[in-house]
Design a protein around this motif. Sequence first.
Motif, PDB file in Angstrom:
ATOM      1  N   ALA A 195       2.378  13.915   1.296  1.00  0.00           N
ATOM      2  CA  ALA A 195       3.246  13.129   0.421  1.00  0.00           C
ATOM      3  C   ALA A 195       2.589  13.025  -0.951  1.00  0.00           C
ATOM      4  O   ALA A 195       2.025  11.985  -1.302  1.00  0.00           O
ATOM      5  CB  ALA A 195       3.503  11.745   1.010  1.00  0.00           C
ATOM      6  N   PRO A 196       2.644  14.110  -1.743  1.00  0.00           N
ATOM      7  CA  PRO A 196       1.979  14.098  -3.060  1.00  0.00           C
ATOM      8  C   PRO A 196       2.497  13.002  -3.978  1.00  0.00           C
ATOM      9  O   PRO A 196       1.763  12.502  -4.838  1.00  0.00           O
ATOM     10  CB  PRO A 196       2.293  15.495  -3.616  1.00  0.00           C
ATOM     11  CG  PRO A 196       2.618  16.333  -2.414  1.00  0.00           C
ATOM     12  CD  PRO A 196       3.261  15.405  -1.447  1.00  0.00           C
ATOM     13  N   GLY A 197       3.750  12.619  -3.799  1.00  0.00           N
ATOM     14  CA  GLY A 197       4.312  11.558  -4.626  1.00  0.00           C
ATOM     15  C   GLY A 197       4.064  10.171  -4.090  1.00  0.00           C
ATOM     16  O   GLY A 197       4.421   9.180  -4.729  1.00  0.00           O
ATOM     17  N   GLY A 198       3.434  10.089  -2.933  1.00  0.00           N
ATOM     18  CA  GLY A 198       3.130   8.798  -2.337  1.00  0.00           C
ATOM     19  C   GLY A 198       4.182   8.369  -1.323  1.00  0.00           C
ATOM     20  O   GLY A 198       5.377   8.616  -1.520  1.00  0.00           O
ATOM     21  N   ALA A 199       3.734   7.737  -0.251  1.00  0.00           N
ATOM     22  CA  ALA A 199       4.628   7.210   0.782  1.00  0.00           C
ATOM     23  C   ALA A 199       4.184   5.799   1.135  1.00  0.00           C
ATOM     24  O   ALA A 199       2.987   5.546   1.303  1.00  0.00           O
ATOM     25  CB  ALA A 199       4.596   8.095   2.029  1.00  0.00           C
ATOM     26  N   PRO A 200       5.111   4.857   1.236  1.00  0.00           N
ATOM     27  CA  PRO A 200       4.722   3.481   1.578  1.00  0.00           C
ATOM     28  C   PRO A 200       4.037   3.422   2.939  1.00  0.00           C
ATOM     29  O   PRO A 200       4.443   4.099   3.883  1.00  0.00           O
ATOM     30  CB  PRO A 200       6.065   2.729   1.605  1.00  0.00           C
ATOM     31  CG  PRO A 200       7.018   3.579   0.834  1.00  0.00           C
ATOM     32  CD  PRO A 200       6.566   4.996   1.035  1.00  0.00           C
ATOM     33  N   VAL A 201       2.993   2.605   3.027  1.00  0.00           N
ATOM     34  CA  VAL A 201       2.323   2.390   4.308  1.00  0.00           C
ATOM     35  C   VAL A 201       3.101   1.288   5.023  1.00  0.00           C
ATOM     36  O   VAL A 201       2.861   0.096   4.823  1.00  0.00           O
ATOM     37  CB  VAL A 201       0.849   2.000   4.117  1.00  0.00           C
ATOM     38  CG1 VAL A 201       0.189   1.757   5.470  1.00  0.00           C
ATOM     39  CG2 VAL A 201       0.100   3.091   3.355  1.00  0.00           C
ATOM     40  N   ALA A 233       0.834  -1.200   0.000  1.00  0.00           N
ATOM     41  CA  ALA A 233       0.000   0.000   0.000  1.00  0.00           C
ATOM     42  C   ALA A 233       0.872   1.255   0.000  1.00  0.00           C
ATOM     43  O   ALA A 233       1.865   1.352   0.726  1.00  0.00           O
ATOM     44  CB  ALA A 233      -0.925  -0.004   1.212  1.00  0.00           C
ATOM     45  N   VAL A 234       0.469   2.213  -0.824  1.00  0.00           N
ATOM     46  CA  VAL A 234       1.148   3.511  -0.920  1.00  0.00           C
ATOM     47  C   VAL A 234       0.106   4.599  -0.686  1.00  0.00           C
ATOM     48  O   VAL A 234      -0.942   4.616  -1.345  1.00  0.00           O
ATOM     49  CB  VAL A 234       1.825   3.703  -2.287  1.00  0.00           C
ATOM     50  CG1 VAL A 234       2.393   5.114  -2.409  1.00  0.00           C
ATOM     51  CG2 VAL A 234       2.924   2.667  -2.479  1.00  0.00           C
ATOM     52  N   TYR A 289      -2.836   7.141  12.312  1.00  0.00           N
ATOM     53  CA  TYR A 289      -2.211   6.155  11.424  1.00  0.00           C
ATOM     54  C   TYR A 289      -2.781   6.328  10.018  1.00  0.00           C
ATOM     55  O   TYR A 289      -3.779   7.012   9.815  1.00  0.00           O
ATOM     56  CB  TYR A 289      -2.472   4.733  11.937  1.00  0.00           C
ATOM     57  CG  TYR A 289      -1.957   4.512  13.333  1.00  0.00           C
ATOM     58  CD1 TYR A 289      -0.664   4.081  13.569  1.00  0.00           C
ATOM     59  CD2 TYR A 289      -2.767   4.791  14.441  1.00  0.00           C
ATOM     60  CE1 TYR A 289      -0.185   3.906  14.865  1.00  0.00           C
ATOM     61  CE2 TYR A 289      -2.296   4.627  15.734  1.00  0.00           C
ATOM     62  CZ  TYR A 289      -1.007   4.182  15.939  1.00  0.00           C
ATOM     63  OH  TYR A 289      -0.546   4.029  17.219  1.00  0.00           O
ATOM     64  N   ASP A 290      -2.142   5.687   9.062  1.00  0.00           N
ATOM     65  CA  ASP A 290      -2.669   5.724   7.697  1.00  0.00           C
ATOM     66  C   ASP A 290      -3.847   4.767   7.548  1.00  0.00           C
ATOM     67  O   ASP A 290      -4.859   5.097   6.942  1.00  0.00           O
ATOM     68  CB  ASP A 290      -1.571   5.351   6.684  1.00  0.00           C
ATOM     69  CG  ASP A 290      -0.532   6.443   6.528  1.00  0.00           C
ATOM     70  OD1 ASP A 290      -0.896   7.631   6.688  1.00  0.00           O
ATOM     71  OD2 ASP A 290       0.646   6.123   6.263  1.00  0.00           O
ATOM     72  N   VAL A 291      -3.694   3.574   8.105  1.00  0.00           N
ATOM     73  CA  VAL A 291      -4.733   2.540   7.990  1.00  0.00           C
ATOM     74  C   VAL A 291      -4.988   1.950   9.371  1.00  0.00           C
ATOM     75  O   VAL A 291      -4.044   1.664  10.115  1.00  0.00           O
ATOM     76  CB  VAL A 291      -4.306   1.425   7.010  1.00  0.00           C
ATOM     77  CG1 VAL A 291      -5.370   0.335   6.935  1.00  0.00           C
ATOM     78  CG2 VAL A 291      -4.023   1.986   5.625  1.00  0.00           C
TER      79      VAL A 291
END
Length: 476
Positions: free
Chosen positions: A341-347, A334-335, A389-391
């Motif tokens: 983080a407009p370019g995406g960050a790993p979860v 998951a990103v 958290y992200d998820v």
Amino acid sequence: MGKIGLPPELVVPPGVEAERVITAVLADLRSGEHRGVVVDSPPGAGKSTLVVRAAIELATGGSGGAGLVDTGSGDTGSGGTDSGSGGSGGGEPLMIIAQTNEQVDDLIDRLATKAPRLRIGRLSAGDYRASPRVRAHPQVRVAAKAADLAASAVVIGTAAKWATVTEGCWPWAIVDEAYQMRSDALLRVAGRFERALFVGDPGQLDPFSTVDSGRWAGLTWDPMQSAVAVLLRHNPHLPVRRLPVSWRLPASAAPVVSRAFYPFTGFRAGTGADDRALHLTVPGSGDAADRAVESAAATGWALYELPARHTLRTDGEAAAACAALALRVLRRGAVAVSEQAPGGAPVTADRIAVGAAHRDQVAAIRARLGEAGADITVDTANRLQGREYDVTIVLHPLSGRRDATAFHLESGRLCVLTSRHRHACLVVARAGIGDLLDAHPSTEVPQLDVPVRFPDGWEANQAILAHLATVLAPPR
């Protein structure tokens, strides 16, 4: 159409709306017209940011106090603190009361980072060992006695530690997480300050006790009411401000949480539907866990429903499902794309949390995560309060139960569990919770003179279940 049915061009941007409230709060503090100001904050509304900003403003004594400290102009934030004045330009020393050591260290880290020249005292137990976050700031001094921190512009400690202080008085206090604080705890520290700012989330868990508190029910000073509840019952004319924007919850979650837990003081998301996304970079096998994770990535929510069954509190199958979903998020790569983080960050594992109602459930889930999930946070709702958290994966408090007790129906518990995420929340539950709620709308004995809390747990649970029904993962 935008907020409250207005055309988009008439909708105030969330940042502007939030700033208006914060400006009003700071104006209330500066006016000196009230001995206290209450600020209600929904999940992720920038409560800690407000606490830090208000602390700097009070300690440095001027509008734009944060800017003065950060730029180092004049001697603000340092010169006046030697005498305990808290800074030049009319600043006054203040105390900050938090509820846990974790909250204290977090506030110290935020405050010291924002105002690196401000002298900060950490009031602690004699055996306290400073965390890395505290040690990272040389302007922070740790002591067990308030007298040893007299040169500090800001002194921060837990409510329990402040209750042991018997001498000294501060012009100002900021009470963080004030809705988690028992009223008797406030009474024990009230003599230490003249005026105060109370900041907290009214939708979170109420204070709890391990002893029967029925003997105090209905009394205006009931110690099991929150500090804010008792404060406002005795001081109904104190100003109450409400932060209107959640910067944590995504656009997919803010309306759901607002309707379920804040029906009369709603809020909105600080980001739009296109500002955040959760991408799965690794193909899945197509099983039920994969479909639930894919639903969460697409909609922000997923319900992983197990067959209806009455179970022991430590439901092994439910615990395994929670662990499997958390590990599946990792395996699917998951990103998270966001304004941060407009370019995406790993979860990564540390950006995933699993929440449950009981410690034995937490232990069962943690045991099933194994080495691969060692860095995933697993904890109870009480300990997840204030964290982000992200998820998140949630074991529903009513899953598999025969009855709906007051503990499991408490709206704050479900509110905490379903409002920790920035991108997606997956709920694990056995089928039949709706029927359980219909059969047990309430188990509490009515009490005279006890303020009615809205929403009640029954209504809040029904609202969340109604939304989850729309994102139910297909059966296995």
